[in-house]
Design a protein around this motif. Structure first.
Motif, PDB file in Angstrom:
ATOM      1  N   LEU A   4      23.687  25.899   6.424  1.00 43.25           N
ATOM      2  CA  LEU A   4      24.118  26.967   7.335  1.00 43.25           C
ATOM      3  C   LEU A   4      25.659  27.021   7.385  1.00 43.25           C
ATOM      4  O   LEU A   4      26.314  25.976   7.499  1.00 43.25           O
ATOM      5  CB  LEU A   4      23.549  26.739   8.733  1.00 43.25           C
ATOM      6  CG  LEU A   4      22.044  27.002   8.921  1.00 43.25           C
ATOM      7  CD1 LEU A   4      21.626  26.603  10.346  1.00 43.25           C
ATOM      8  CD2 LEU A   4      21.711  28.455   8.645  1.00 43.25           C
ATOM      9  N   PRO A   5      26.168  28.194   7.330  1.00 38.45           N
ATOM     10  CA  PRO A   5      27.646  28.314   7.411  1.00 38.45           C
ATOM     11  C   PRO A   5      28.136  28.069   8.840  1.00 38.45           C
ATOM     12  O   PRO A   5      27.345  28.050   9.782  1.00 38.45           O
ATOM     13  CB  PRO A   5      27.896  29.751   6.953  1.00 38.45           C
ATOM     14  CG  PRO A   5      26.667  30.490   7.304  1.00 38.45           C
ATOM     15  CD  PRO A   5      25.544  29.512   7.160  1.00 38.45           C
ATOM     16  N   ALA A   6      29.392  27.917   8.968  1.00 39.25           N
ATOM     17  CA  ALA A   6      29.992  27.693  10.289  1.00 39.25           C
ATOM     18  C   ALA A   6      29.892  28.919  11.176  1.00 39.25           C
ATOM     19  O   ALA A   6      29.908  28.823  12.413  1.00 39.25           O
ATOM     20  CB  ALA A   6      31.451  27.297  10.123  1.00 39.25           C
ATOM     21  N   THR A   7      29.758  30.061  10.540  1.00 36.83           N
ATOM     22  CA  THR A   7      29.659  31.308  11.310  1.00 36.83           C
ATOM     23  C   THR A   7      28.235  31.623  11.722  1.00 36.83           C
ATOM     24  O   THR A   7      27.941  32.706  12.243  1.00 36.83           O
ATOM     25  CB  THR A   7      30.181  32.466  10.452  1.00 36.83           C
ATOM     26  OG1 THR A   7      29.408  32.554   9.240  1.00 36.83           O
ATOM     27  CG2 THR A   7      31.659  32.288  10.126  1.00 36.83           C
ATOM     28  N   ALA A   8      27.265  30.666  11.459  1.00 35.21           N
ATOM     29  CA  ALA A   8      25.852  30.920  11.798  1.00 35.21           C
ATOM     30  C   ALA A   8      25.681  30.967  13.296  1.00 35.21           C
ATOM     31  O   ALA A   8      26.352  30.263  14.062  1.00 35.21           O
ATOM     32  CB  ALA A   8      24.982  29.828  11.210  1.00 35.21           C
ATOM     33  N   THR A   9      24.821  31.840  13.699  1.00 34.98           N
ATOM     34  CA  THR A   9      24.554  32.002  15.126  1.00 34.98           C
ATOM     35  C   THR A   9      23.666  30.870  15.613  1.00 34.98           C
ATOM     36  O   THR A   9      23.069  30.106  14.851  1.00 34.98           O
ATOM     37  CB  THR A   9      23.849  33.333  15.373  1.00 34.98           C
ATOM     38  OG1 THR A   9      22.586  33.331  14.689  1.00 34.98           O
ATOM     39  CG2 THR A   9      24.709  34.496  14.881  1.00 34.98           C
ATOM     40  N   GLU A  10      23.558  30.790  16.933  1.00 38.14           N
ATOM     41  CA  GLU A  10      22.717  29.767  17.529  1.00 38.14           C
ATOM     42  C   GLU A  10      21.241  29.992  17.196  1.00 38.14           C
ATOM     43  O   GLU A  10      20.484  29.033  17.033  1.00 38.14           O
ATOM     44  CB  GLU A  10      22.924  29.769  19.041  1.00 38.14           C
ATOM     45  CG  GLU A  10      24.314  29.330  19.467  1.00 38.14           C
ATOM     46  CD  GLU A  10      24.587  27.878  19.078  1.00 38.14           C
ATOM     47  OE1 GLU A  10      23.612  27.065  19.023  1.00 38.14           O
ATOM     48  OE2 GLU A  10      25.734  27.530  18.792  1.00 38.14           O
ATOM     49  N   ALA A  11      20.862  31.216  17.094  1.00 36.31           N
ATOM     50  CA  ALA A  11      19.462  31.513  16.751  1.00 36.31           C
ATOM     51  C   ALA A  11      19.135  31.039  15.343  1.00 36.31           C
ATOM     52  O   ALA A  11      18.047  30.489  15.076  1.00 36.31           O
ATOM     53  CB  ALA A  11      19.201  33.005  16.880  1.00 36.31           C
ATOM     54  N   GLU A  12      20.058  31.254  14.399  1.00 36.49           N
ATOM     55  CA  GLU A  12      19.830  30.798  13.035  1.00 36.49           C
ATOM     56  C   GLU A  12      19.762  29.257  12.958  1.00 36.49           C
ATOM     57  O   GLU A  12      18.907  28.688  12.257  1.00 36.49           O
ATOM     58  CB  GLU A  12      20.942  31.309  12.127  1.00 36.49           C
ATOM     59  CG  GLU A  12      20.894  32.826  11.930  1.00 36.49           C
ATOM     60  CD  GLU A  12      22.062  33.336  11.115  1.00 36.49           C
ATOM     61  OE1 GLU A  12      21.996  34.491  10.659  1.00 36.49           O
ATOM     62  OE2 GLU A  12      23.026  32.553  10.924  1.00 36.49           O
ATOM     63  N   LYS A  13      20.657  28.623  13.747  1.00 34.44           N
ATOM     64  CA  LYS A  13      20.639  27.155  13.778  1.00 34.44           C
ATOM     65  C   LYS A  13      19.346  26.640  14.395  1.00 34.44           C
ATOM     66  O   LYS A  13      18.737  25.668  13.911  1.00 34.44           O
ATOM     67  CB  LYS A  13      21.840  26.634  14.559  1.00 34.44           C
ATOM     68  CG  LYS A  13      23.169  26.867  13.874  1.00 34.44           C
ATOM     69  CD  LYS A  13      24.321  26.329  14.727  1.00 34.44           C
ATOM     70  CE  LYS A  13      25.670  26.551  14.070  1.00 34.44           C
ATOM     71  NZ  LYS A  13      26.801  26.041  14.873  1.00 34.44           N
ATOM     72  N   ALA A  14      18.875  27.282  15.442  1.00 34.55           N
ATOM     73  CA  ALA A  14      17.630  26.858  16.087  1.00 34.55           C
ATOM     74  C   ALA A  14      16.439  27.059  15.168  1.00 34.55           C
ATOM     75  O   ALA A  14      15.516  26.225  15.093  1.00 34.55           O
ATOM     76  CB  ALA A  14      17.432  27.635  17.388  1.00 34.55           C
ATOM     77  N   ALA A  15      16.426  28.154  14.436  1.00 31.36           N
ATOM     78  CA  ALA A  15      15.321  28.410  13.515  1.00 31.36           C
ATOM     79  C   ALA A  15      15.302  27.387  12.383  1.00 31.36           C
ATOM     80  O   ALA A  15      14.234  26.880  11.985  1.00 31.36           O
ATOM     81  CB  ALA A  15      15.423  29.804  12.951  1.00 31.36           C
ATOM     82  N   ALA A  16      16.467  27.024  11.878  1.00 34.07           N
ATOM     83  CA  ALA A  16      16.529  26.031  10.802  1.00 34.07           C
ATOM     84  C   ALA A  16      16.102  24.652  11.295  1.00 34.07           C
ATOM     85  O   ALA A  16      15.377  23.904  10.612  1.00 34.07           O
ATOM     86  CB  ALA A  16      17.925  25.975  10.229  1.00 34.07           C
ATOM     87  N   GLN A  17      16.499  24.339  12.545  1.00 34.77           N
ATOM     88  CA  GLN A  17      16.109  23.046  13.117  1.00 34.77           C
ATOM     89  C   GLN A  17      14.611  22.984  13.357  1.00 34.77           C
ATOM     90  O   GLN A  17      13.959  21.961  13.139  1.00 34.77           O
ATOM     91  CB  GLN A  17      16.855  22.827  14.423  1.00 34.77           C
ATOM     92  CG  GLN A  17      16.632  21.466  15.048  1.00 34.77           C
ATOM     93  CD  GLN A  17      17.097  20.324  14.161  1.00 34.77           C
ATOM     94  OE1 GLN A  17      18.185  20.435  13.544  1.00 34.77           O
ATOM     95  NE2 GLN A  17      16.287  19.254  14.074  1.00 34.77           N
ATOM     96  N   LYS A  18      14.070  24.126  13.810  1.00 33.93           N
ATOM     97  CA  LYS A  18      12.615  24.176  14.026  1.00 33.93           C
ATOM     98  C   LYS A  18      11.852  24.005  12.721  1.00 33.93           C
ATOM     99  O   LYS A  18      10.804  23.348  12.674  1.00 33.93           O
ATOM    100  CB  LYS A  18      12.251  25.492  14.686  1.00 33.93           C
ATOM    101  CG  LYS A  18      10.784  25.613  15.048  1.00 33.93           C
ATOM    102  CD  LYS A  18      10.523  26.946  15.747  1.00 33.93           C
ATOM    103  CE  LYS A  18       9.028  27.068  16.113  1.00 33.93           C
ATOM    104  NZ  LYS A  18       8.762  28.375  16.792  1.00 33.93           N
ATOM    105  N   ALA A  19      12.347  24.571  11.635  1.00 32.53           N
ATOM    106  CA  ALA A  19      11.710  24.423  10.332  1.00 32.53           C
ATOM    107  C   ALA A  19      11.725  22.968   9.870  1.00 32.53           C
ATOM    108  O   ALA A  19      10.741  22.456   9.317  1.00 32.53           O
ATOM    109  CB  ALA A  19      12.387  25.303   9.312  1.00 32.53           C
TER     110      ALA A  19
END
Length: 313
Positions: free
Chosen positions: A113-128
């Protein structure tokens, strides 16, 4: 006086004992072969023994072959269980590999994930990643269970193979014993039939010999009479009238034939009596016992006379 009478009685008994024992020896010699002849199996009994031995051999052979093919073809109750457990373990291993790859991909996506990733993208990746870890853990547990089941099935199959191998060894030993028993029974039957055949041949030969001797004697007598009559007719002399009394030549001529027949029959009777009575094996022991009894009697008589001489002196 009482001692003297006792010693004299003992001497008489010692002298009489050998005669009694020797008179009983022929009865013992005749009884033993008769009991042996009664205990000898008949041909019918030997044929039944051969049939039973063949049946036992066939059963032992069938059992040994069945055990051999069962072991060679791996035909055991645990074989299907081993196959099923092996397939299940392979499937569990494949599922574990898929889950491990999915977890690795989820973790790589989260890290990418890039540094500009949103919190939603980070949460989705963590959930995966979390889901992939749960799936990988379940796959690993299932794989371990499948491996344990497979090992248990293989262990049961190995125990069945060992048991069958030991069973086959015993069946092979039984087969050898059955074969030896069958061969022994067949040999006993063959020997009995050969003995019966040889006995029949001897009887036939003896009867043929007697018949031939009788026929030869009669033929020789007739030939001699006819030759004498022919000689008288050739000389022109009247032939003598037949007499009811036998001539001297006929009497002397028949005597050797009767003696020969008597000797032949005597030999036959001797052979028959020897075959019936057998060997008088207890005779040497009885003779030794009689000799010992005679020696004891002689010693007793000597002691009585010595005691009498001492008392007279």
């Amino acid at each position: 006086m009482q001692i003297r009478h006792a010693l004299v009685s003992a001497a008489v008994a010692a002298v009489a004992a050998p005669a009694v024992l020797l008179s009983a020896a022929p009865a013992l010699a005749v009884t033993a072969p008769a009991s042996q002849a009664q205990s000898k199996p008949t041909v019918a009994q030997l044929e039944k023994a051969v049939a039973d031995a063949k049946k036992a051999y066939d059963e032992a052979y069938a059992a040994e072959r069945a055990s051999y093919h069962r072991f060679r073809n791996d035909d055991f109750p645990s074989r299907p269980k081993v196959d099923a457990a092996d397939a299940e373990a392979k499937a569990a291993a494949t599922a574990k590999d898929v889950a491990d790859k999915a977890l690795a991909g989820a973790k790589a996506a989260l890290a990418a994930l890039p540094a500009t990733a949103t919190e939603a993208e980070k949460a989705a990746a963590q959930k995966a990643v979390t889901g992939a870890e749960t799936a990988a853990t379940a796959a690993a547990t299932a794989n371990s269970a499948a491996d344990a089941k497979k090992q248990a099935a293989f262990k049961a199959l190995a125990e069945e193979r060992i048991a069958e191998s030991r069973k086959h060894d015993g069946l092979h030993t039984d087969l050898k014993k059955a074969l030896a028993a069958k061969n022994a029974a067949e040999k006993a039957l063959a020997d009995a039939k050969a003995a019966a055949a040889s006995g029949g041949d001897k009887k036939d030969g003896a009867s043929d010999g007697k018949t031939d001797s009788k026929k030869d004697g009669k033929t020789d007598g007739k030939s001699a009479g006819q030759a004498g009559a022919g000689a008288s007719a050739a000389k022109g002399e009247p032939s003598a009238a037949p007499s009811a009394r036998p001539t001297k030549a006929a009497a002397t001529g028949s005597a050797p034939s009767q003696a020969a027949a008597g000797s032949t029959s005597g030999q036959g009777a001797a052979s028959v009596s020897l075959a019936q009575t057998g060997s008088s094996s207890p005779l040497p022991q009885i003779t030794l016992a009689g000799g010992a009894a005679v020696a004891l009697g002689a010693g007793t008589v000597f002691a009585v006379r010595r005691r009498k001489a001492d008392s007279a002196a």
